[in-house]
Scaffold this motif. Structure first.
Motif, PDB file in Angstrom:
ATOM      1  N   ALA A   1       0.833  -1.209   0.000  1.00 16.24           N
ATOM      2  CA  ALA A   1       0.000   0.000   0.000  1.00 16.24           C
ATOM      3  C   ALA A   1       0.862   1.252   0.000  1.00 16.24           C
ATOM      4  O   ALA A   1       0.543   2.255  -0.651  1.00 16.24           O
ATOM      5  CB  ALA A   1      -0.918  -0.018   1.222  1.00 16.24           C
ATOM      6  N   GLU A   2       1.981   1.183   0.715  1.00 21.68           N
ATOM      7  CA  GLU A   2       2.891   2.325   0.742  1.00 21.68           C
ATOM      8  C   GLU A   2       3.397   2.615  -0.682  1.00 21.68           C
ATOM      9  O   GLU A   2       3.443   3.766  -1.121  1.00 21.68           O
ATOM     10  CB  GLU A   2       4.072   1.985   1.667  1.00 21.68           C
ATOM     11  CG  GLU A   2       4.970   3.150   1.983  1.00 21.68           C
ATOM     12  CD  GLU A   2       6.252   2.665   2.681  1.00 21.68           C
ATOM     13  OE1 GLU A   2       6.219   1.611   3.356  1.00 21.68           O
ATOM     14  OE2 GLU A   2       7.281   3.341   2.506  1.00 21.68           O
ATOM     15  N   ALA A   3       3.737   1.575  -1.398  1.00 18.02           N
ATOM     16  CA  ALA A   3       4.186   1.757  -2.790  1.00 18.02           C
ATOM     17  C   ALA A   3       3.045   2.259  -3.662  1.00 18.02           C
ATOM     18  O   ALA A   3       3.220   3.136  -4.509  1.00 18.02           O
ATOM     19  CB  ALA A   3       4.723   0.433  -3.330  1.00 18.02           C
ATOM     20  N   TYR A   4       1.854   1.719  -3.406  1.00 10.52           N
ATOM     21  CA  TYR A   4       0.683   2.099  -4.202  1.00 10.52           C
ATOM     22  C   TYR A   4       0.417   3.604  -4.138  1.00 10.52           C
ATOM     23  O   TYR A   4       0.009   4.228  -5.117  1.00 10.52           O
ATOM     24  CB  TYR A   4      -0.522   1.303  -3.693  1.00 10.52           C
ATOM     25  CG  TYR A   4      -1.827   1.672  -4.333  1.00 10.52           C
ATOM     26  CD1 TYR A   4      -2.132   1.224  -5.624  1.00 10.52           C
ATOM     27  CD2 TYR A   4      -2.765   2.459  -3.669  1.00 10.52           C
ATOM     28  CE1 TYR A   4      -3.330   1.563  -6.228  1.00 10.52           C
ATOM     29  CE2 TYR A   4      -3.960   2.801  -4.264  1.00 10.52           C
ATOM     30  CZ  TYR A   4      -4.247   2.353  -5.545  1.00 10.52           C
ATOM     31  OH  TYR A   4      -5.428   2.689  -6.135  1.00 10.52           O
ATOM     32  N   HIS A   5       0.712   4.180  -2.971  1.00  4.88           N
ATOM     33  CA  HIS A   5       0.453   5.612  -2.804  1.00  4.88           C
ATOM     34  C   HIS A   5       1.591   6.483  -3.342  1.00  4.88           C
ATOM     35  O   HIS A   5       1.566   7.691  -3.187  1.00  4.88           O
ATOM     36  CB  HIS A   5       0.147   5.917  -1.331  1.00  4.88           C
ATOM     37  CG  HIS A   5      -1.186   5.329  -0.913  1.00  4.88           C
ATOM     38  ND1 HIS A   5      -2.385   5.701  -1.489  1.00  4.88           N
ATOM     39  CD2 HIS A   5      -1.502   4.372  -0.009  1.00  4.88           C
ATOM     40  CE1 HIS A   5      -3.371   5.001  -0.951  1.00  4.88           C
ATOM     41  NE2 HIS A   5      -2.868   4.179  -0.048  1.00  4.88           N
ATOM     42  N   GLN A   6       2.577   5.853  -3.972  1.00  6.01           N
ATOM     43  CA  GLN A   6       3.647   6.628  -4.636  1.00  6.01           C
ATOM     44  C   GLN A   6       3.608   6.275  -6.126  1.00  6.01           C
ATOM     45  O   GLN A   6       4.282   5.338  -6.579  1.00  6.01           O
ATOM     46  CB  GLN A   6       5.005   6.266  -4.040  1.00  6.01           C
ATOM     47  CG  GLN A   6       5.067   6.541  -2.524  1.00  6.01           C
ATOM     48  CD  GLN A   6       6.388   6.090  -1.931  1.00  6.01           C
ATOM     49  OE1 GLN A   6       7.445   6.569  -2.312  1.00  6.01           O
ATOM     50  NE2 GLN A   6       6.318   5.149  -1.004  1.00  6.01           N
ATOM     51  N   PRO A   7       2.791   7.016  -6.896  1.00  4.58           N
ATOM     52  CA  PRO A   7       2.475   6.606  -8.271  1.00  4.58           C
ATOM     53  C   PRO A   7       3.686   6.306  -9.152  1.00  4.58           C
ATOM     54  O   PRO A   7       3.642   5.356  -9.958  1.00  4.58           O
ATOM     55  CB  PRO A   7       1.682   7.791  -8.822  1.00  4.58           C
ATOM     56  CG  PRO A   7       1.080   8.418  -7.603  1.00  4.58           C
ATOM     57  CD  PRO A   7       2.073   8.234  -6.496  1.00  4.58           C
ATOM     58  N   ASP A   8       4.784   7.043  -9.006  1.00  6.71           N
ATOM     59  CA  ASP A   8       5.925   6.780  -9.886  1.00  6.71           C
ATOM     60  C   ASP A   8       6.531   5.412  -9.597  1.00  6.71           C
ATOM     61  O   ASP A   8       6.876   4.644 -10.514  1.00  6.71           O
ATOM     62  CB  ASP A   8       7.015   7.854  -9.702  1.00  6.71           C
ATOM     63  CG  ASP A   8       6.558   9.173 -10.290  1.00  6.71           C
ATOM     64  OD1 ASP A   8       5.535   9.153 -11.032  1.00  6.71           O
ATOM     65  OD2 ASP A   8       7.177  10.213  -9.987  1.00  6.71           O
ATOM     66  N   ILE A   9       6.666   5.140  -8.307  1.00  9.97           N
ATOM     67  CA  ILE A   9       7.231   3.838  -7.920  1.00  9.97           C
ATOM     68  C   ILE A   9       6.295   2.711  -8.352  1.00  9.97           C
ATOM     69  O   ILE A   9       6.710   1.692  -8.912  1.00  9.97           O
ATOM     70  CB  ILE A   9       7.464   3.800  -6.393  1.00  9.97           C
ATOM     71  CG1 ILE A   9       8.624   4.743  -6.046  1.00  9.97           C
ATOM     72  CG2 ILE A   9       7.727   2.380  -5.905  1.00  9.97           C
ATOM     73  CD1 ILE A   9       9.015   4.758  -4.594  1.00  9.97           C
ATOM     74  N   TRP A  10       4.996   2.906  -8.106  1.00 13.71           N
ATOM     75  CA  TRP A  10       4.012   1.874  -8.455  1.00 13.71           C
ATOM     76  C   TRP A  10       4.073   1.553  -9.951  1.00 13.71           C
ATOM     77  O   TRP A  10       4.109   0.391 -10.360  1.00 13.71           O
ATOM     78  CB  TRP A  10       2.607   2.346  -8.055  1.00 13.71           C
ATOM     79  CG  TRP A  10       1.597   1.248  -8.090  1.00 13.71           C
ATOM     80  CD1 TRP A  10       0.594   1.068  -9.000  1.00 13.71           C
ATOM     81  CD2 TRP A  10       1.489   0.150  -7.170  1.00 13.71           C
ATOM     82  NE1 TRP A  10      -0.129  -0.055  -8.713  1.00 13.71           N
ATOM     83  CE2 TRP A  10       0.401  -0.640  -7.592  1.00 13.71           C
ATOM     84  CE3 TRP A  10       2.214  -0.238  -6.034  1.00 13.71           C
ATOM     85  CZ2 TRP A  10       0.009  -1.788  -6.909  1.00 13.71           C
ATOM     86  CZ3 TRP A  10       1.817  -1.398  -5.362  1.00 13.71           C
ATOM     87  CH2 TRP A  10       0.729  -2.149  -5.799  1.00 13.71           C
ATOM     88  N   LYS A  11       4.152   2.618 -10.744  1.00 14.36           N
ATOM     89  CA  LYS A  11       4.180   2.421 -12.191  1.00 14.36           C
ATOM     90  C   LYS A  11       5.447   1.659 -12.610  1.00 14.36           C
ATOM     91  O   LYS A  11       5.401   0.765 -13.454  1.00 14.36           O
ATOM     92  CB  LYS A  11       4.117   3.772 -12.898  1.00 14.36           C
ATOM     93  CG  LYS A  11       3.821   3.641 -14.363  1.00 14.36           C
ATOM     94  CD  LYS A  11       3.436   4.962 -14.982  1.00 14.36           C
ATOM     95  CE  LYS A  11       3.260   4.764 -16.473  1.00 14.36           C
ATOM     96  NZ  LYS A  11       3.213   6.006 -17.196  1.00 14.36           N
ATOM     97  N   LYS A  12       6.542   2.020 -11.994  1.00 15.70           N
ATOM     98  CA  LYS A  12       7.810   1.328 -12.306  1.00 15.70           C
ATOM     99  C   LYS A  12       7.678  -0.181 -11.997  1.00 15.70           C
ATOM    100  O   LYS A  12       8.074  -1.040 -12.791  1.00 15.70           O
ATOM    101  CB  LYS A  12       8.931   1.971 -11.478  1.00 15.70           C
ATOM    102  CG  LYS A  12      10.216   1.192 -11.382  1.00 15.70           C
ATOM    103  CD  LYS A  12      11.169   1.550 -12.513  1.00 15.70           C
ATOM    104  CE  LYS A  12      12.479   0.788 -12.377  1.00 15.70           C
ATOM    105  NZ  LYS A  12      12.905   0.134 -13.573  1.00 15.70           N
TER     106      LYS A  12
END
Ligand code: ADP
Ligand code: GLC
Length: 481
Positions: A442-453
């Protein structure tokens, strides 16, 4: 052209209860592409005869097995050029529903006899004693239902080489001594180095003890089953066979599971059009009666509701998931206790938890596409296909580091990810560890650039059968040389 007879108790799309059917529906095609002449042999269940009638079915020969007339029919695997031979006896063709158990959920009481006759038919065809004028070089068997085939073939000099693939060691095909006595098997098979297993008969042991080569469906699972924790009492035999034992990771059917062309989706998408994935989330929320909200991480789960799949771990964290900002969509069927508990939770929290009990191929695709995060907290997992489907759909998996899950999902610290990171991994089969991994997701999900990567990493990898089919081909070549 080398010939392979590929024996299985299920094959998609003719009959499927789990991942075995996905594999047997796609590996033979990949082997055909490698230049093999491959024929699948499958029980002629009532539902198979019904589905296959569209592609045409013809009787090609008749056998007599211990006084039982057995009709062999021929059809094609729908949508492919792969020939399927169907073993038709009333015990298969006159029963509807699940291939292994009746409507009450109990195993058919004559399973030993049904799969013995199936194995005998496979043996006769393998020896070219079925008037089919076709002699395989390799007989490739899958799981306990075909475990007697390598045992039976071992009795004949010059028999074709045999490969036995373990898809799940938890299902050992255990029957009583009485059942053994009912089958026309040599008395010598009742021995602890052959079929006898602590006073019972084990079909899978026939495959493991007698096949020329044993494979299983991921490198990690091949190591795990040689240890007592995962060996189900067969770890000693597997260690003994370790020189002829390999783990080959399953591939997936890239046509069937392709978010860019998936006919079950209203909005198809790929790495470059990930925005369309969000539309799938919205549609899924609407369809399942969840609150339509793009910010809440939507967790998906698809699978058999059995202990293997770690349902207990999810249930143990349900209160925390409900009081945090998550939504959960579950598709599965299995133990009545799990079904009832999940049904109750969904009824009490309709905005947050949606549960569909039963088998639904289209919904499975829609959950893969519409969820953000895919839960696969299996206690053990020989390979697992759903995590690979979710990777291909940019739905990042949270997995327990076992078997094929360990071999396909990689977690890295969010401040230091490279092209390998594609999901979230926990290391002990423990609810708190699962929850912590979901929180990291969820932490990653809330950081769109990281999630997309991470999504692009997941969607870029090759999960196709090509590499794995080559590994099987290498084993066939070794056996035939
Ligand atoms: P297993 O073979 O142990 O059940 P896998 O992950 O290898 O696990 O494969 C499961 C397959 O069955 C996947 O194709 C998954 O989508 C499918 N599946 C499982 N349960 C359901 C269900 N209730 N509805 C639709 N598909 C399902
Ligand atoms: C079994 C295993 C699963 C695997 C599938 C196909 O059902 O439980 O992990 O993916 O077979 O090999």
């Amino acid at each position: 052209m080398q010939k392979i007879l590929f024996a299985t108790s299920e094959v998609y799309p003719l009959i499927k209860t789990g991942g075995l059917a996905d594999v047997t529906g796609s590996l033979p095609r990949a082997l055909q592409k490698q230049g093999y002449d491959i024929k699948i042999i499958l029980p002629a269940y009532a539902s198979v005869l019904e589905k296959a009638s569209a592609s045409g079915i013809k009787k090609i020969t008749q056998l007599d097995i211990d006084g039982n007339p057995v009709v062999i029919k021929q059809t094609r695997l729908p949508g492919t050029k792969v020939t399927v031979w169907l073993v038709d006896i009333p015990e298969f063709s006159e029963r509807t529903g699940n291939p292994y158990c009746g409507p009450d959920g109990n195993d058919w009481i004559d399973n030993h006899k049904r799969f013995y006759i199936f194995s005998k038919a496979t043996e006769l065809i393998a020896l070219n004693q079925a008037n089919l004028d076709w002699q395989p070089d390799i007989v490739h068997c899958n799981d306990w239902q075909t475990g007697l085939v390598p045992a039976l073939l071992s009795l004949h000099p010059n028999h074709p080489a045999t490969v036995f693939t373990i898809h799940n060691l938890a299902y050992r095909g255990l029957f009583s001594h009485q059942a053994f006595a009912e089958l026309n098997l040599p008395q010598a098979f009742w021995h602890h180095e052959r079929l006898e297993f602590y006073g019972q008969m084990s079909f899978i042991k026939g495959g493991i003890a007698f096949a020329d080569y044993v494979t299983t469906v991921s490198p990690s699972y091949a190591r795990e089953i040689q240890k007592p924790e995962f060996g189900y009492g067969l770890d000693g035999l597997l260690r003994y066979r370790s020189d002829s034992l390999a783990g080959i990771l399953n591939g997936i059917d890239n046509d069937e599971w392709n978010p860019g062309t998936d006919t079950h989706l209203t909005h198809t998408y790929n790495r470059r059009t990930l925005g369309n994935k969000r539309k799938n989330k919205q549609l899924l929320q609407e369809k399942m009666g969840l609150e339509v909200n793009s910010d809440k991480p939507l967790l998906g789960f698809i699978g058999r509701l059995v202990d293997q799949k770690g349902v207990d771990l999810i249930l143990s964290q349900m209160n925390r998931l409900l009081t945090s900002n998550y939504q959960l969509v579950i598709l599965g069927s299995g133990f009545p206790h799990y079904e009832q508990t999940l049904r109750n939770i969904a009824e009490q929290n309709p905005q947050k938890v949606a549960v569909h009990l039963g088998y639904d191929e289209a919904l499975a695709h829609q959950i893969e596409a519409g969820s953000d995060i895919f839960l696969m907290p299996s206690i053990f997992e020989p390979c697992g296909l759903n995590q690979m489907y979710s990777l291909r759909y940019g739905t990042l998996p949270v997995v327990h580091a076992v078997g094929g899950l360990r071999d396909t999902v990689t977690e890295q610290p969010l401040n230091n990810i490279d092209d390998q990171a594609n999901g979230f991994v926990f290391h002990q089969p423990d609810g708190d560890e699962l929850y912590a991994a979901i929180e990291r997701a969820a932490e990653a999900y809330h950081q769109p650039d990281i999630w997309k990567k991470l999504q692009i990493n997941a969607m870029s990898r090759d999960y196709s059968w090509e590499q794995s089919a080559k590994q099987y081909a290498n084993i066939y070549t070794e056996l035939l040389s």
